[in-house]
Enzyme design. Structure first.
Site, PDB file in Angstrom:
ATOM      1  N   ASP A   1     -12.938  61.533 -32.535  1.00  0.00           N
ATOM      2  CA  ASP A   1     -12.613  61.923 -31.298  1.00  0.00           C
ATOM      3  C   ASP A   1     -13.592  62.533 -30.522  1.00  0.00           C
ATOM      4  O   ASP A   1     -14.292  63.556 -31.081  1.00  0.00           O
ATOM      5  CB  ASP A   1     -11.218  62.340 -31.159  1.00  0.00           C
ATOM      6  CG  ASP A   1     -10.119  61.474 -31.597  1.00  0.00           C
ATOM      7  OD1 ASP A   1     -10.330  60.356 -31.768  1.00  0.00           O
ATOM      8  OD2 ASP A   1      -9.171  62.187 -31.999  1.00  0.00           O
TER       9      ASP A   1
ATOM     10  N   ASP B   1     -10.926  71.613 -26.052  1.00  0.00           N
ATOM     11  CA  ASP B   1     -10.591  71.365 -27.305  1.00  0.00           C
ATOM     12  C   ASP B   1     -11.246  72.592 -28.196  1.00  0.00           C
ATOM     13  O   ASP B   1     -10.618  73.197 -29.313  1.00  0.00           O
ATOM     14  CB  ASP B   1     -11.320  70.346 -27.927  1.00  0.00           C
ATOM     15  CG  ASP B   1     -10.397  68.984 -27.655  1.00  0.00           C
ATOM     16  OD1 ASP B   1      -9.065  69.223 -27.603  1.00  0.00           O
ATOM     17  OD2 ASP B   1     -10.813  67.783 -27.292  1.00  0.00           O
TER      18      ASP B   1
ATOM     19  N   GLU C   1      -7.329  69.780 -36.389  1.00  0.00           N
ATOM     20  CA  GLU C   1      -7.817  68.651 -35.925  1.00  0.00           C
ATOM     21  C   GLU C   1      -9.423  68.740 -35.837  1.00  0.00           C
ATOM     22  O   GLU C   1     -10.194  67.948 -35.756  1.00  0.00           O
ATOM     23  CB  GLU C   1      -7.264  67.957 -34.766  1.00  0.00           C
ATOM     24  CG  GLU C   1      -7.907  66.525 -34.483  1.00  0.00           C
ATOM     25  CD  GLU C   1      -7.216  66.125 -32.999  1.00  0.00           C
ATOM     26  OE1 GLU C   1      -7.338  64.876 -32.848  1.00  0.00           O
ATOM     27  OE2 GLU C   1      -6.624  66.769 -32.225  1.00  0.00           O
ATOM     28  N   GLU C   2      -9.958  69.717 -35.176  1.00  0.00           N
ATOM     29  CA  GLU C   2     -11.023  70.268 -34.942  1.00  0.00           C
ATOM     30  C   GLU C   2     -11.983  70.702 -36.056  1.00  0.00           C
ATOM     31  O   GLU C   2     -13.414  70.961 -35.757  1.00  0.00           O
ATOM     32  CB  GLU C   2     -11.243  71.150 -33.735  1.00  0.00           C
ATOM     33  CG  GLU C   2     -10.199  71.124 -32.542  1.00  0.00           C
ATOM     34  CD  GLU C   2     -10.754  69.625 -32.053  1.00  0.00           C
ATOM     35  OE1 GLU C   2     -11.775  69.142 -31.875  1.00  0.00           O
ATOM     36  OE2 GLU C   2      -9.608  68.942 -31.447  1.00  0.00           O
TER      37      GLU C   2
ATOM     38  N   ASP D   1      -2.904  70.695 -34.135  1.00  0.00           N
ATOM     39  CA  ASP D   1      -3.709  70.093 -33.293  1.00  0.00           C
ATOM     40  C   ASP D   1      -3.703  70.935 -32.085  1.00  0.00           C
ATOM     41  O   ASP D   1      -2.658  71.002 -31.424  1.00  0.00           O
ATOM     42  CB  ASP D   1      -2.985  68.704 -32.664  1.00  0.00           C
ATOM     43  CG  ASP D   1      -3.935  67.895 -31.751  1.00  0.00           C
ATOM     44  OD1 ASP D   1      -4.894  68.563 -31.332  1.00  0.00           O
ATOM     45  OD2 ASP D   1      -3.581  66.473 -31.464  1.00  0.00           O
TER      46      ASP D   1
ATOM     47  N   LEU E   1      -5.047  71.090 -29.264  1.00  0.00           N
ATOM     48  CA  LEU E   1      -4.894  70.852 -27.869  1.00  0.00           C
ATOM     49  C   LEU E   1      -5.020  69.218 -27.661  1.00  0.00           C
ATOM     50  O   LEU E   1      -5.700  68.270 -27.718  1.00  0.00           O
ATOM     51  CB  LEU E   1      -6.000  70.956 -26.796  1.00  0.00           C
ATOM     52  CG  LEU E   1      -5.711  70.687 -25.388  1.00  0.00           C
ATOM     53  CD1 LEU E   1      -4.638  71.527 -24.861  1.00  0.00           C
ATOM     54  CD2 LEU E   1      -7.025  71.260 -24.811  1.00  0.00           C
ATOM     55  N   ASP E   2      -3.454  68.669 -28.042  1.00  0.00           N
ATOM     56  CA  ASP E   2      -3.215  67.234 -28.150  1.00  0.00           C
ATOM     57  C   ASP E   2      -3.195  66.936 -26.754  1.00  0.00           C
ATOM     58  O   ASP E   2      -3.001  67.373 -25.704  1.00  0.00           O
ATOM     59  CB  ASP E   2      -1.669  67.138 -28.406  1.00  0.00           C
ATOM     60  CG  ASP E   2      -1.310  65.658 -28.490  1.00  0.00           C
ATOM     61  OD1 ASP E   2      -1.733  64.906 -29.285  1.00  0.00           O
ATOM     62  OD2 ASP E   2      -0.431  65.381 -27.710  1.00  0.00           O
TER      63      ASP E   2
ATOM     64  N   GLU F   1       0.286  65.966 -36.509  1.00  0.00           N
ATOM     65  CA  GLU F   1       0.931  65.045 -35.501  1.00  0.00           C
ATOM     66  C   GLU F   1       2.307  64.580 -35.860  1.00  0.00           C
ATOM     67  O   GLU F   1       3.336  64.670 -35.432  1.00  0.00           O
ATOM     68  CB  GLU F   1      -0.080  64.351 -34.768  1.00  0.00           C
ATOM     69  CG  GLU F   1      -1.478  64.813 -34.436  1.00  0.00           C
ATOM     70  CD  GLU F   1      -2.384  63.979 -33.918  1.00  0.00           C
ATOM     71  OE1 GLU F   1      -2.814  64.063 -32.623  1.00  0.00           O
ATOM     72  OE2 GLU F   1      -2.535  62.843 -34.579  1.00  0.00           O
TER      73      GLU F   1
END
Length: 432
Positions: A167, A173, A196-197, A217, A219-220, A380
């Site tokens: 993404d 983020d 996630e990052e 995550d 910052l979803d 998630e």
């Protein structure tokens, strides 16, 4: 410090202190601080006036003097006066004379609000998990502040990179990820952080390493930040299966969902809500900006027995879904006698939050482009599945229970179908 505080007696240490005693001491000190903040809201900075108004009762005076003597070691006289407030309230209720203006009677929920920290210390009785949740709530408070200042602090827009999931990465983020890793590392309770990052798991240095594994995550829904739509943070916690301090093995951070000890999310919207599950049902907290604390507002949160008819899915992907999924979604869209209402924010935290409070169904099915689905299992699908199941709902991939999954990699994906049992079972009937 080794020599004590400001020339006072030698400083206490926690060496040899039993965990349950540590929790009790921490809980007491937390309540004192909360009392101090609440009094200051009512009476202003000069808390001494309240302490002086306690009257001449010998026992109260003795307590006040003892607390003041202790507080003087820390050069924080406000603590002494704040600690006396509880006695003041008792004295006022008994009709004792007071020279200070008497504030309006406080509501029960205002005089003894249940904070996230107090609740965790009371229910988990685990110093380690309590400290870890303290680090997590500090993280989400910092992220909430950054989200609200994004426009004026030039934190909107892309950072010019892609994350581990492919993404586009926003500036927020990057900042949110840095905040989470810093807070979790310095908590001394985390051994591994999966974000996630981050392409690979972050192994916490040995000097900070703890007994927990956190997947997050940070910052979803960050793609919504620029247009000021609600975003959130999702997290899941597992315990290590090997002794603390030993090298971390891959199977420890690729555990099944049923092994989670805690999961939750924080939503940054018109209010900052934190929803949490750690084995005692689902609890909802709202951030009180004046206190800087998350206040308990809902206990044993559950999906309504008579849920609303709401379906939530990105129908822009309709043509890419398998035929069974298309028929399932159409059953909601063209339901008789009245069709379901469509609601889709595009931020999983917001959509799941609404589903928990109102009922209905949230879906992110597999499609031709993403054969395994798009949402990540560890940070998630699994945490949201635990919350929904604890709230009385069902969480499925369409073919199996999400919490039974065991991911093959840290960024593994799966389809997600979660919500009230009425609607999820209806969806699953089309998959058979």
């Amino acid at each position: 410090p080794p020599g004590g505080v400001r020339g006072g007696p030698p400083a206490m240490t926690t060496r040899g202190l039993k965990e349950e005693h540590f929790v009790q001491v921490a809980e007491f000190l937390h309540r004192v601080v909360q009392a101090a903040l609440r009094i200051q809201q009512v009476s202003g900075p000069k808390l001494k006036d309240f302490a002086e108004a306690l009257g001449s009762d010998a026992e109260v005076a003795g307590i006040r003097q003892e607390v003041k003597s202790f507080a003087m070691q820390f050069d924080f006289p406000g603590v002494a006066d704040a600690a006396a407030l509880r006695a003041l309230c008792d004295a006022s209720a008994a009709g004792n004379a007071t020279t200070a203006p008497r504030p309006p009677p406080a509501r029960a929920d205002e005089s003894d609000s249940l904070t996230l920290t107090r609740m965790c210390m009371t229910h988990t009785r685990s110093a380690g998990l309590t400290l870890l949740l303290e680090a997590l709530q500090s993280s989400v408070k910092e992220i909430a502040r950054a989200v609200r200042k994004a426009g004026i602090a030039d934190l909107v827009g892309l950072a010019g990179a892609n994350n581990a999931s492919g993404d586009d990465v926003k500036k927020l983020d990057v900042l949110s990820n840095e905040i989470m890793i810093a807070e979790l590392t310095k908590s001394h309770q985390t051994a591994v952080i999966i974000s996630e990052e981050e392409e690979e798991p972050v192994i916490v240095p040995q000097r900070y390493s703890g007994e927990f594994i956190v997947a997050t995550d940070p910052l979803d829904g960050s793609s919504n930040v620029d247009c000021n739509v609600s975003t959130g943070t999702i997290f899941a916690i597992w315990r290590r299966t090997r002794p603390r301090g030993t090298p971390v093995h891959e199977e420890e951070y690729l555990q099944a969902g049923d092994a989670m000890v805690c999961a939750g999310y924080c939503m940054y919207g018109s209010a900052t809500d934190l929803v949490l599950c750690y084995g005692h049902g689902v609890h909802r907290f709202t951030l009180d900006p004046s206190l800087g604390e998350f206040i308990h507002v809902n206990g044993n949160l559950s999906i309504p027995a008579n849920p609303k008819a709401i379906y939530s899915v990105n129908e822009g992907n309709f043509k890419t879904w398998p035929e069974a999924t298309q028929r399932a979604v159409n059953s909601f869209k063209f339901n008789k006698p009245k069709p379901y209402t469509a609601r889709y924010v595009g931020s999983m935290v917001s959509d799941v939050h609404r589903t928990l409070l109102y009922g209905g169904i949230y879906m992110y099915p597999a499609d031709k482009k993403s054969g395994k689905g798009k949402l990540r299992i560890l940070y998630e699908a699994m945490p949201m599945a635990l919350l929904v199941e604890q709230a009385g709902g069902i969480a499925s991939t369409g073919t199996q229970r999400i919490l039974d999954l065991r991911p093959a990699a840290v960024h593994d994906r799966c389809p997600v179908v979660i919500g009230c049992s009425r609607d999820v079972q209806r969806f699953l009937s089309f998959m058979q």
